[in-house]
Design a protein around this motif. Structure first.
Motif, short mmCIF file in Angstrom:
data_model
loop_
_atom_site.label_atom_id
_atom_site.label_comp_id
_atom_site.label_asym_id
_atom_site.label_seq_id
_atom_site.Cartn_x
_atom_site.Cartn_y
_atom_site.Cartn_z
N GLY A 66 41.89 46.08 20.16
CA GLY A 66 42.46 44.77 20.46
C GLY A 66 42.37 44.38 21.92
N THR A 67 41.93 45.30 22.76
CA THR A 67 41.72 44.98 24.17
C THR A 67 40.59 43.98 24.28
N LEU A 68 40.72 43.03 25.21
CA LEU A 68 39.68 42.02 25.44
C LEU A 68 39.09 42.23 26.82
N ILE A 69 37.79 42.03 26.94
CA ILE A 69 37.11 42.09 28.24
C ILE A 69 36.45 40.74 28.45
N ASP A 70 36.80 40.08 29.55
CA ASP A 70 36.21 38.80 29.89
C ASP A 70 35.09 39.04 30.88
N GLY A 71 33.85 39.01 30.41
CA GLY A 71 32.68 39.29 31.24
C GLY A 71 32.02 38.06 31.81
N ASN A 72 32.71 36.92 31.81
CA ASN A 72 32.13 35.69 32.34
C ASN A 72 32.15 35.74 33.87
N ASP A 73 31.00 35.48 34.48
CA ASP A 73 30.92 35.52 35.94
C ASP A 73 30.96 34.12 36.56
N LYS A 74 31.57 33.18 35.83
CA LYS A 74 31.67 31.80 36.31
C LYS A 74 33.05 31.23 36.00
N HIS A 75 33.33 30.09 36.59
CA HIS A 75 34.50 29.27 36.30
C HIS A 75 35.82 30.02 36.48
N LEU A 76 36.78 29.78 35.60
CA LEU A 76 38.11 30.38 35.72
C LEU A 76 38.05 31.91 35.64
N SER A 77 37.17 32.44 34.83
CA SER A 77 37.04 33.90 34.71
C SER A 77 36.67 34.53 36.05
N TRP A 78 35.79 33.88 36.79
CA TRP A 78 35.37 34.35 38.11
C TRP A 78 36.57 34.38 39.05
N ILE A 79 37.36 33.32 39.02
CA ILE A 79 38.53 33.21 39.89
C ILE A 79 39.54 34.30 39.56
N ILE A 80 39.81 34.52 38.29
CA ILE A 80 40.79 35.53 37.88
C ILE A 80 40.33 36.92 38.29
N TYR A 81 39.07 37.26 38.05
CA TYR A 81 38.58 38.59 38.41
C TYR A 81 38.66 38.82 39.91
N ARG A 82 38.19 37.85 40.69
CA ARG A 82 38.26 37.97 42.16
C ARG A 82 39.69 38.13 42.63
N SER A 83 40.59 37.36 42.06
CA SER A 83 41.99 37.42 42.44
C SER A 83 42.57 38.81 42.17
N CYS A 84 42.28 39.36 40.99
CA CYS A 84 42.79 40.69 40.65
C CYS A 84 42.22 41.76 41.58
N CYS A 85 40.94 41.64 41.93
CA CYS A 85 40.33 42.63 42.83
C CYS A 85 40.94 42.55 44.23
N GLN A 86 41.23 41.34 44.68
CA GLN A 86 41.84 41.19 46.01
C GLN A 86 43.28 41.69 46.00
N ARG A 87 43.97 41.50 44.88
CA ARG A 87 45.36 41.93 44.75
C ARG A 87 45.47 43.44 44.63
N ASP A 88 44.63 44.03 43.82
CA ASP A 88 44.71 45.46 43.52
C ASP A 88 43.84 46.25 44.50
N ARG A 89 44.39 46.55 45.63
CA ARG A 89 43.68 47.28 46.67
C ARG A 89 44.50 48.50 47.07
N ILE A 90 43.83 49.48 47.59
CA ILE A 90 44.50 50.60 48.23
C ILE A 90 44.10 50.51 49.70
N GLY A 91 44.96 49.93 50.50
CA GLY A 91 44.64 49.69 51.90
C GLY A 91 43.49 48.71 52.00
N LEU A 92 42.43 49.13 52.66
CA LEU A 92 41.25 48.28 52.82
C LEU A 92 40.26 48.40 51.66
N TYR A 93 40.55 49.30 50.72
CA TYR A 93 39.58 49.60 49.67
C TYR A 93 39.91 48.87 48.37
N PRO A 94 39.02 47.99 47.93
CA PRO A 94 39.24 47.31 46.64
C PRO A 94 39.04 48.29 45.48
N LEU A 95 39.74 48.08 44.39
CA LEU A 95 39.59 48.94 43.22
C LEU A 95 38.57 48.40 42.23
#
Length: 141
Positions: A66-95
């Protein structure tokens, strides 16, 4: 990729008339059972909302659990993925790897969302295979 695996894949125009972008082996030969790509994207657990990101989005992949993976590299999906990567960091290192959102991903296997399915003209030459990973992160010295 070719040096280590003996083959290389890349995004290209699909041979299917309605396929848009596809993935093709550009060098070498892929042995049976080899991994040719991975499906990158934002992971949504079954209880998490995905309504707006899923509207007119053909890149939503549903896993058996039931897990979903959103592999869209455009539009709202792009914004959400970038936002999560910027949020989820360990110091200077993105996850997360942001490069799959570009035309030239650092991980050459991060093109799974562009693999096309079979058609009446072309038989499927790859199959999706779900695999899990341990939930614990082990750090090596």
């Amino acid at each position: 990729m070719f040096t280590h695996l003996g083959y290389a894949v890349q995004r290209c125009t699909s041979q299917l008339a309605t396929g848009g972008t596809g993935v093709a082996v550009c060098r070498g030969t892929v042995p049976p059972g080899a991994i040719v790509s991975m499906y990158p994207g934002t992971i949504y657990l079954p209880y998490e909302p995905i309504f707006f990101a899923s509207l007119a989005n053909p890149f939503i992949f549903r896993c058996l659990d039931g897990t979903l993976i959103d592999g869209n590299d455009k539009h709202l999906s792009w914004i959400i993925y970038r936002s999560c990567c910027q949020r989820d960091r360990i110091g200077l290192y993105p996850l997360g790897d942001l490069s799959w959102l570009t035309k030239f991903p650092v991980n050459p296997l991060a093109v799974g969302q562009y693999v096309n399915n079979q058609s009446t003209r072309f038989a499927a030459n790859v199959a999706y295979q779900e695999f899990g990973h341990p939930r614990r992160l082990f750090l090596c010295h």
